[in-house]
Design a protein around this motif. Structure first.
Motif, mmCIF file in Angstrom:
data_model
loop_
_atom_site.group_PDB
_atom_site.id
_atom_site.type_symbol
_atom_site.label_atom_id
_atom_site.label_comp_id
_atom_site.label_asym_id
_atom_site.label_seq_id
_atom_site.Cartn_x
_atom_site.Cartn_y
_atom_site.Cartn_z
ATOM 1 N N HIS A 76 1.416 3.364 6.109
ATOM 2 C CA HIS A 76 1.777 2.259 7.001
ATOM 3 C C HIS A 76 0.873 2.345 8.219
ATOM 4 N N TRP A 77 0.134 1.260 8.465
ATOM 5 C CA TRP A 77 -0.871 1.228 9.510
ATOM 6 C C TRP A 77 -0.309 0.697 10.824
ATOM 7 N N GLN A 78 -0.971 1.042 11.903
ATOM 8 C CA GLN A 78 -0.556 0.619 13.241
ATOM 9 C C GLN A 78 -0.506 -0.907 13.370
ATOM 10 N N ASP A 79 -1.355 -1.621 12.617
ATOM 11 C CA ASP A 79 -1.384 -3.081 12.702
ATOM 12 C C ASP A 79 -0.257 -3.755 11.914
ATOM 13 N N GLY A 80 0.630 -2.954 11.293
ATOM 14 C CA GLY A 80 1.759 -3.498 10.543
ATOM 15 C C GLY A 80 1.512 -3.635 9.047
ATOM 16 N N SER A 81 0.293 -3.512 8.608
ATOM 17 C CA SER A 81 0.002 -3.601 7.172
ATOM 18 C C SER A 81 0.254 -2.247 6.511
ATOM 19 N N SER A 82 0.200 -2.223 5.185
ATOM 20 C CA SER A 82 0.416 -0.975 4.454
ATOM 21 C C SER A 82 -0.396 -0.989 3.166
ATOM 22 N N THR A 83 -0.646 0.215 2.626
ATOM 23 C CA THR A 83 -1.430 0.382 1.415
ATOM 24 C C THR A 83 -0.821 1.491 0.571
ATOM 25 N N TRP A 84 -0.632 1.219 -0.732
ATOM 26 C CA TRP A 84 -0.171 2.255 -1.657
ATOM 27 C C TRP A 84 -1.359 3.091 -2.112
ATOM 28 N N VAL A 85 -1.147 4.390 -2.221
ATOM 29 C CA VAL A 85 -2.138 5.313 -2.781
ATOM 30 C C VAL A 85 -1.500 5.908 -4.025
#
Length: 162
Positions: free
Chosen positions: A144-153
């Motif tokens: 979960h990124w500071q800009d509100g977006s997220s990415t699955w790894v």
């Protein structure tokens, strides 16, 4: 000695006395894992502590979220320990603990500890354990990124060895 190729599959590996494997929502304890890896035969205990860092590839991380298929992950941990014992026969203890759920920056996500009479084997086996876990265990991480977006790894999305 770090293995460049995986060791043979061991079907239904038995858990060696003293080995310990956990998937949990609860915070992990470095002293507890060290104690579980301790044995009077050891000349070395090598512990790898994976922590949530504050950035990935230059992006600021707010927190991580881990999900796992727990029964299969525990079987993979057992498999890793069995493979370690095939390669490094003096290993006395293998301990693998992994968190699930939401983890904030600085929290421990994984602990791997290997006890052995000799440090070289302990270091090699510990590295083998964490590298194999990252490639094979059914554990997924969502950044979960500071800009509100997220990415699955996903499984196996770990750095290639140089």
């Amino acid at each position: 000695m770090v293995l460049s190729t995986p060791l043979p599959f061991v079907p239904n590996p038995a858990v060696a006395e003293g080995d310990h494997f956990v998937m949990t929502f609860a915070p992990l304890s470095l002293p507890a894992v060290y104690e579980l890896a301790d044995d009077s035969c050891n000349g070395a205990i090598v512990v790898m502590s994976g922590m949530v860092r504050d950035n990935t590839d230059g992006r600021t991380v707010s927190y991580l979220e881990y999900q796992a298929y727990e029964p299969m992950a525990i079987e993979v941990f057992k498999q890793i320990a069995a493979q370690i014992r095939q390669q490094w026969t003096d290993i006395t203890r293998v301990v693998i603990h992994h968190r699930t759920g939401k983890l904030t920056v600085g929290e421990i996500s994984v602990l791997v500890a290997v006890g052995c009479p000799h440090r070289g084997e302990a270091f090699a086996a510990c590295q083998y354990a964490i590298d194999t876990l990252k490639h094979n265990a059914p554990i997924w991480k969502k950044e979960h990124w500071q800009d509100g977006s997220s990415t699955w790894v996903s499984i196996g999305a770990c750095e290639e060895e140089a």
